[in-house]
Design a protein around this motif. Sequence first.
Motif, PDB file in Angstrom:
ATOM      1  N   LEU A  67      11.106 -20.171 -31.224  1.00  0.00           N
ATOM      2  CA  LEU A  67      11.639 -19.429 -32.372  1.00  0.00           C
ATOM      3  C   LEU A  67      10.511 -18.840 -33.213  1.00  0.00           C
ATOM      4  CD1 LEU A  67      14.713 -21.432 -33.751  1.00  0.00           C
ATOM      5  CD2 LEU A  67      14.655 -19.417 -32.264  1.00  0.00           C
ATOM      6  N   ALA A 114      10.462 -14.833 -34.046  1.00  0.00           N
ATOM      7  CA  ALA A 114      10.648 -14.306 -35.396  1.00  0.00           C
ATOM      8  C   ALA A 114       9.783 -13.069 -35.621  1.00  0.00           C
ATOM      9  CB  ALA A 114      10.301 -15.380 -36.425  1.00  0.00           C
ATOM     10  N   THR A 149      13.435 -10.646 -39.364  1.00  0.00           N
ATOM     11  CA  THR A 149      14.072 -11.960 -39.463  1.00  0.00           C
ATOM     12  C   THR A 149      14.332 -12.302 -40.919  1.00  0.00           C
ATOM     13  OG1 THR A 149      12.821 -12.647 -37.495  1.00  0.00           O
ATOM     14  CG2 THR A 149      13.876 -14.372 -38.786  1.00  0.00           C
ATOM     15  N   LEU A 162      16.785 -20.250 -41.855  1.00  0.00           N
ATOM     16  CA  LEU A 162      17.256 -19.034 -41.209  1.00  0.00           C
ATOM     17  C   LEU A 162      18.669 -18.756 -41.705  1.00  0.00           C
ATOM     18  CD1 LEU A 162      16.063 -17.140 -39.054  1.00  0.00           C
ATOM     19  CD2 LEU A 162      17.304 -18.445 -37.327  1.00  0.00           C
ATOM     20  N   ALA A 221      19.359 -16.523 -32.731  1.00  0.00           N
ATOM     21  CA  ALA A 221      18.332 -17.537 -32.490  1.00  0.00           C
ATOM     22  C   ALA A 221      18.778 -18.491 -31.389  1.00  0.00           C
ATOM     23  CB  ALA A 221      18.040 -18.298 -33.781  1.00  0.00           C
ATOM     24  N   SER A 276      18.984 -24.087 -35.946  1.00  0.00           N
ATOM     25  CA  SER A 276      18.597 -24.356 -37.327  1.00  0.00           C
ATOM     26  C   SER A 276      17.595 -25.504 -37.401  1.00  0.00           C
ATOM     27  CB  SER A 276      19.839 -24.697 -38.152  1.00  0.00           C
ATOM     28  OG  SER A 276      19.488 -24.983 -39.489  1.00  0.00           O
ATOM     29  N   TRP A 321      14.242 -24.249 -36.193  1.00  0.00           N
ATOM     30  CA  TRP A 321      13.637 -23.360 -37.188  1.00  0.00           C
ATOM     31  C   TRP A 321      12.990 -24.174 -38.310  1.00  0.00           C
ATOM     32  CZ3 TRP A 321      12.739 -18.209 -37.501  1.00  0.00           C
ATOM     33  CH2 TRP A 321      12.336 -17.720 -38.753  1.00  0.00           C
TER      34      TRP A 321
END
Length: 492
Positions: free
Chosen positions: A35, A39, A43, A51, A59, A76, A79
């Motif tokens: 990720l 990005a 983003t 995010l 993603a 998530s 990220w």
Amino acid sequence: MSAERPVLPPVRLNSEAELARDALAAPLFVRAVRLARWAGPETRVGAGGELVEAQLPAAAEHLGLPADDEGAAYASEAWRLAVDTGLLDVTDPEGEGEGEDDEAEGTVTAGENLALLTTGSPQEILAIWLDGLDAVHADATAPLLDDFADLVGEDGSIDFDALDWDPEEEAEFLDGVLGNLYLLTLADNGAGDAPVPLPALAASMIVPDDMGEPTDDILEQVSEAMMRLDDQFRLLEPIGIVEYQPVDEALMAEAGDPADTAAGADEEDVTRYGMVRLTPLGLYGIRARMLEAGAAAPAVGDLADKGADALLDGIAYYPEAAARAEIQLWLAGRGADGAVPAAAELLAAARGTDEGAPLRRLHCQQALALAGEEAEPAVRAVLDDPELGGLARVWLAEHGATDVPAPSETMVFWLAIDTIAAQLDADGELDELQGLVEGLSAQHTGFFDEVWRVDHPATAEVLEAMGRLHSDKKAAKDARKAAFKARSRAGG
């Protein structure tokens, strides 16, 4: 008796290069890196660096995950790890703090650490991974929010007291569990790395050591701890520190309480209650956390660049295999041409009349055995030394030397006392110690009539131990009498 006994045994870690490869292969870390490289300027991130929800499907798709709630949750999580480990740098939304616009968005750029994953050293990669472990550990000890809305007051503040959650207590409990798992993994010189049943791990933190049959209240606490640990190990496994087989969800329907029947289940059933194993990367990570907390967590190789005095003191209570490995690394660091100076340094460090000296001499003898025949000049140089002469003669005889001068009776008795004192300090196996006591006393007629005169700090203590250990009643009585004479001779 002598050196402070370490609470934790020494761990044998994989090389930093191997550990760095393991870190880069950890599933959660892999997703975070992917990720971070995905990005770009377009983003969109929220005020907290997360995010934005609209970006999560893309993603997840980039990670090869379904674009559903589960895929979004994995994306998530990855990220957040990328941000927490410096793989991504998030710029806060412009004007933050000047208004109450929850829709404000920030920007994201590649962090300095992202490049280090390909250009950095293993140590730098592991430092980034450790930051990730800290972040996942914090997530694992965060409160479980069944209904977050009930915790938000009319003014928008969160009622943390209603959570019944103590962050320090939660972190301490999980660290205690991981510490116990670390100890179990290192048991029997590292042979105890089989998966550990989750009920046993939970019970190790809940059930008092002196409790016989656990009470219903204790069993309920164990059950609650198991379920909490099940959630935590599910979170910890993707960062690479454990291999985890979760609790079989079917057990909830079958028994209702997984802790109630785990103790009596057969081996096949126990696996359904959760099994966990610490990985080599996990050993490294948990040890790093222990060191940061100020705990003494030795590792084989720590003493390789230290002096002989630090080596002999440091391995005082190491298991035999770990002590041998540490000595080999220490000798290897001095090179083939350094055998004689190394042996001389070891012998010099072995001298002394303090309580730890006998054990130092025992480990010096083991080190010299590993040094090989090249150490002979240094060994011959101490033949007349009252503390090392007996040790030197034993070494020369074991290496086939034929011109070894016979020891005096005083040296023979001194070496016997010193050898038993070292074994007593090392807490050796009782049968082996008893055999040593009986063997040494049987080698010399009238042993106890003479040995009490030996000018060694441990003479009386050794003779008292011989009186306890000797299987022959007359010999044991003679040993106790000799101990009394030795104490009288030493002035009490």
